[in-house]
Design a protein around this motif. Structure first.
Motif, PDB file in Angstrom:
ATOM      1  N   GLN A  72      21.563   0.844  -8.684  1.00 31.66           N
ATOM      2  CA  GLN A  72      21.656   1.784  -7.570  1.00 31.66           C
ATOM      3  C   GLN A  72      20.280   2.300  -7.136  1.00 31.66           C
ATOM      4  OE1 GLN A  72      22.633   2.704 -10.700  1.00 31.66           O
ATOM      5  NE2 GLN A  72      21.049   4.231 -11.107  1.00 31.66           N
ATOM      6  N   GLN A  73      19.262   2.071  -7.957  1.00 27.87           N
ATOM      7  CA  GLN A  73      17.915   2.536  -7.639  1.00 27.87           C
ATOM      8  C   GLN A  73      17.399   1.941  -6.330  1.00 27.87           C
ATOM      9  OE1 GLN A  73      16.411   4.890  -9.228  1.00 27.87           O
ATOM     10  NE2 GLN A  73      14.411   4.824  -8.197  1.00 27.87           N
ATOM     11  N   ILE A  74      17.881   0.751  -5.956  1.00 33.50           N
ATOM     12  CA  ILE A  74      17.370   0.117  -4.729  1.00 33.50           C
ATOM     13  C   ILE A  74      17.692   0.952  -3.489  1.00 33.50           C
ATOM     14  CG2 ILE A  74      17.568  -2.178  -5.762  1.00 33.50           C
ATOM     15  CD1 ILE A  74      19.911  -2.690  -3.825  1.00 33.50           C
ATOM     16  N   GLN A  75      18.671   1.859  -3.592  1.00 28.55           N
ATOM     17  CA  GLN A  75      19.008   2.691  -2.446  1.00 28.55           C
ATOM     18  C   GLN A  75      17.935   3.732  -2.156  1.00 28.55           C
ATOM     19  OE1 GLN A  75      23.181   3.850  -1.790  1.00 28.55           O
ATOM     20  NE2 GLN A  75      23.633   2.931  -3.772  1.00 28.55           N
ATOM     21  N   THR A  76      17.032   3.953  -3.100  1.00 29.33           N
ATOM     22  CA  THR A  76      15.957   4.925  -2.904  1.00 29.33           C
ATOM     23  C   THR A  76      14.680   4.275  -2.378  1.00 29.33           C
ATOM     24  OG1 THR A  76      15.012   4.709  -5.141  1.00 29.33           O
ATOM     25  CG2 THR A  76      16.876   6.211  -4.874  1.00 29.33           C
ATOM     26  N   TYR A  77      14.664   2.949  -2.252  1.00 30.69           N
ATOM     27  CA  TYR A  77      13.456   2.253  -1.809  1.00 30.69           C
ATOM     28  C   TYR A  77      13.145   2.601  -0.350  1.00 30.69           C
ATOM     29  CZ  TYR A  77      13.804  -0.874  -5.920  1.00 30.69           C
ATOM     30  OH  TYR A  77      13.856  -1.408  -7.188  1.00 30.69           O
ATOM     31  N   PRO A  78      11.868   2.639  -0.002  1.00 34.58           N
ATOM     32  CA  PRO A  78      11.506   2.930   1.399  1.00 34.58           C
ATOM     33  C   PRO A  78      11.848   1.799   2.357  1.00 34.58           C
ATOM     34  CG  PRO A  78       9.545   2.390   0.114  1.00 34.58           C
ATOM     35  CD  PRO A  78      10.680   2.523  -0.863  1.00 34.58           C
ATOM     36  N   GLU A  79      11.975   0.574   1.845  1.00 29.59           N
ATOM     37  CA  GLU A  79      12.344  -0.544   2.704  1.00 29.59           C
ATOM     38  C   GLU A  79      13.794  -0.381   3.168  1.00 29.59           C
ATOM     39  OE1 GLU A  79       9.169  -1.859  -0.155  1.00 29.59           O
ATOM     40  OE2 GLU A  79      11.151  -0.979  -0.404  1.00 29.59           O
ATOM     41  N   THR A  80      13.994  -0.350   4.455  1.00 26.94           N
ATOM     42  CA  THR A  80      15.325  -0.033   4.978  1.00 26.94           C
ATOM     43  C   THR A  80      16.308  -1.195   4.861  1.00 26.94           C
ATOM     44  OG1 THR A  80      14.566  -0.676   7.199  1.00 26.94           O
ATOM     45  CG2 THR A  80      14.423   1.665   6.621  1.00 26.94           C
ATOM     46  N   ASN A  81      15.812  -2.404   4.682  1.00 27.68           N
ATOM     47  CA  ASN A  81      16.705  -3.574   4.676  1.00 27.68           C
ATOM     48  C   ASN A  81      16.866  -4.181   3.293  1.00 27.68           C
ATOM     49  OD1 ASN A  81      14.092  -4.521   4.375  1.00 27.68           O
ATOM     50  ND2 ASN A  81      14.490  -6.436   5.485  1.00 27.68           N
ATOM     51  N   ILE A  82      16.614  -3.414   2.239  1.00 30.21           N
ATOM     52  CA  ILE A  82      16.532  -3.993   0.901  1.00 30.21           C
ATOM     53  C   ILE A  82      17.860  -4.597   0.451  1.00 30.21           C
ATOM     54  CG2 ILE A  82      17.001  -1.804  -0.274  1.00 30.21           C
ATOM     55  CD1 ILE A  82      14.570  -4.587  -1.404  1.00 30.21           C
ATOM     56  N   GLU A  83      18.986  -3.939   0.725  1.00 32.52           N
ATOM     57  CA  GLU A  83      20.273  -4.495   0.312  1.00 32.52           C
ATOM     58  C   GLU A  83      20.554  -5.810   1.027  1.00 32.52           C
ATOM     59  OE1 GLU A  83      23.774  -1.955   0.004  1.00 32.52           O
ATOM     60  OE2 GLU A  83      22.458  -0.197  -0.044  1.00 32.52           O
ATOM     61  N   ALA A  84      20.285  -5.854   2.327  1.00 30.72           N
ATOM     62  CA  ALA A  84      20.510  -7.080   3.096  1.00 30.72           C
ATOM     63  C   ALA A  84      19.579  -8.188   2.619  1.00 30.72           C
ATOM     64  CB  ALA A  84      20.295  -6.800   4.584  1.00 30.72           C
ATOM     65  N   LEU A  85      18.341  -7.835   2.300  1.00 26.58           N
ATOM     66  CA  LEU A  85      17.391  -8.826   1.814  1.00 26.58           C
ATOM     67  C   LEU A  85      17.868  -9.443   0.505  1.00 26.58           C
ATOM     68  CD1 LEU A  85      14.621 -10.284   1.664  1.00 26.58           C
ATOM     69  CD2 LEU A  85      13.739  -8.200   0.560  1.00 26.58           C
ATOM     70  N   LEU A  86      18.243  -8.597  -0.443  1.00 27.94           N
ATOM     71  CA  LEU A  86      18.685  -9.103  -1.743  1.00 27.94           C
ATOM     72  C   LEU A  86      19.951  -9.932  -1.601  1.00 27.94           C
ATOM     73  CD1 LEU A  86      17.992  -6.045  -4.073  1.00 27.94           C
ATOM     74  CD2 LEU A  86      16.782  -8.213  -4.010  1.00 27.94           C
ATOM     75  N   ARG A  87      20.865  -9.485  -0.765  1.00 31.01           N
ATOM     76  CA  ARG A  87      22.102 -10.252  -0.556  1.00 31.01           C
ATOM     77  C   ARG A  87      21.782 -11.637   0.027  1.00 31.01           C
ATOM     78  NH1 ARG A  87      26.491 -12.496  -1.390  1.00 31.01           N
ATOM     79  NH2 ARG A  87      28.355 -12.098  -0.163  1.00 31.01           N
ATOM     80  N   THR A  88      20.829 -11.680   0.945  1.00 34.54           N
ATOM     81  CA  THR A  88      20.436 -12.948   1.552  1.00 34.54           C
ATOM     82  C   THR A  88      19.809 -13.882   0.521  1.00 34.54           C
ATOM     83  OG1 THR A  88      20.067 -11.889   3.696  1.00 34.54           O
ATOM     84  CG2 THR A  88      18.984 -14.001   3.324  1.00 34.54           C
ATOM     85  N   LEU A  89      18.996 -13.329  -0.377  1.00 33.78           N
ATOM     86  CA  LEU A  89      18.345 -14.150  -1.395  1.00 33.78           C
ATOM     87  C   LEU A  89      19.323 -14.623  -2.465  1.00 33.78           C
ATOM     88  CD1 LEU A  89      15.002 -12.172  -1.954  1.00 33.78           C
ATOM     89  CD2 LEU A  89      15.339 -14.268  -0.622  1.00 33.78           C
ATOM     90  N   ILE A  90      20.302 -13.773  -2.801  1.00 36.34           N
ATOM     91  CA  ILE A  90      21.212 -14.073  -3.904  1.00 36.34           C
ATOM     92  C   ILE A  90      22.365 -14.984  -3.484  1.00 36.34           C
ATOM     93  CG2 ILE A  90      22.973 -12.965  -5.371  1.00 36.34           C
ATOM     94  CD1 ILE A  90      21.001 -10.615  -5.694  1.00 36.34           C
TER      95      ILE A  90
END
Length: 387
Positions: free
Chosen positions: A172-190
């Motif tokens: 859940q820590q990724i929700q605190t990242y300053p990058e606004t697209n982090i969840e979409a990025l990780l989903r795209t990579l995974i």
């Protein structure tokens, strides 16, 4: 499951089998047979897992137990990355690189192949002064370079001749990242990976449930959830009796019954009480002795508990005490609850609930009766009961 267990130190003293900080092997791991089987099955059948539970219920220990089973059966290699301390994509990339390096030492074939990839990224490699574990630092000028490096790390794992299981703890820590697209990025990579399976775990059950359960989020319906509840009383009791018995120590049945009641079968707290009892060296552990040691545990932490009062408003403190007094509170705005504890107007209570949730002093979960609130720290709750 526990037959034949006994470990000795150089001084011929048995190691305390009730571990609080690390996985010590299957002999000192209690139950979780259903969850272990489910997670192993997921891993070898191409299914990602979200591991959900309240705090300190034993998620990390279960992950390492699953890893042990996978490695023992040679069905997968495993990578564990705790990303709690990360603050951005850079930190995530560095943490994953360090976790891979730790999992595949340089003297092994996979380790040699990984070091070739890693050196091309020009990392700074150091070792943690406390744990001795390797740490990797990549320093790029542009965020896009970290995206590319993260993609390269995952591609490396994907191309190995054996299945790889990666566990992201505190995801859940990724929700605190300053990058606004982090969840979409990780989903795209995974998403396109076939040879790499993931376990997503964390200490905030509701944040993870929202990430993976909301149709508006990138990770929606991409994993199979595994819920970690309290271990059954009879199984935990047998486990406690067994480990004390293995060291030729007697613990009375009523003493064990009190332990599982007093700790609410919450894994960390049950382990902590048993660890303390074992550390005393007592050979005959009675109910009265257990009560004394439990009181000692609370006394040891009293200074911390007292400080909590200075960090909370009067309404929040009184509400925390009231929830501890009830153990489970299903309707905090109910008239009977408000009247019993004299804790103010319903509007103030709702704000207090939200504040205590944000401070992680209480948590919300559910049972067969419905949704309820409970004090997060079992020892704090027991201390508050005596105030």
């Amino acid at each position: 499951m526990y037959d034949g267990f006994r470990i000795f130190t150089l001084m011929n003293e048995p190691i305390n089998p009730f571990s609080l900080s690390s996985y010590a092997g299957p002999e000192t791991f209690c139950d979780r047979e259903t969850e272990t089987k489910r997670m192993v099955t997921n891993a070898v059948n191409g299914v990602n897992t979200t591991l959900l539970s309240t705090r300190r219920m034993g998620k990390t220990g279960l992950i390492y137990h699953v890893f042990h089973q996978l490695r023992k059966s040679r069905k997968a290699e495993c990578v564990y990355a705790d990303i709690f301390a990360t603050r951005d994509l850079r930190g995530l990339t560095n943490q994953l690189a360090g976790a891979i390096m730790k999992s595949f030492p340089e003297h092994k074939t996979l380790g040699k192949k990984f070091m070739i990839l890693l050196k091309a990224l020009r990392p700074v490699i150091s070792f943690n002064a406390l744990s001795g574990e390797p740490e990797v630092s990549l320093d790029f000028a542009q965020p896009k370079q970290f995206e590319q490096s993260l993609a390269g790390l995952l591609e490396f794992l994907e191309n190995q001749p054996i299945r790889i299981v990666v566990a992201f703890d505190e995801f859940q820590q990724i929700q605190t990242y300053p990058e606004t697209n982090i969840e979409a990025l990780l989903r795209t990579l995974i998403q396109p990976l076939k040879n790499v399976q993931f376990i997503f775990s964390g200490s905030n059950e509701h944040m993870l449930a929202e990430m993976f359960g909301s149709a508006k989020r990138p990770f929606f319906s991409s994993t199979q959830p595994v819920h970690l509840d309290a271990i059954a009383a009879d199984k935990y009791s047998a486990f406690i009796q067994k480990l004390f018995g293995d060291s030729k120590r007697k613990i009375h049945p009523d003493a064990v019954e009190f332990i599982v009641y007093w700790t609410r079968l919450h894994t960390y707290y049950t382990q902590a009480v048993c660890n303390r009892l074992y550390s005393t060296g007592a050979k005959d552990i009675t109910l009265e002795f257990v009560r004394q040691q439990c009181n000692g545990l609370l006394k040891d932490q009293e200074g911390v508990f007292v400080q909590y009062r200075n960090l909370l408003t009067a309404v929040q403190w009184n509400l925390l005490r009231a929830i501890a007094g009830e153990d489970k509170v299903y309707q905090p705005s109910a008239g009977a609850f408000i009247s019993k504890y004299q804790i103010g107007a319903p509007a103030n209570i709702q704000r207090g609930i939200e504040a205590l949730m944000n401070k992680e002093m209480i948590f919300r979960t559910r049972d067969e009766r419905g949704e309820y609130y409970r004090v997060s720290d079992c020892f704090l709750a027991r201390w508050l009961e005596g105030q």
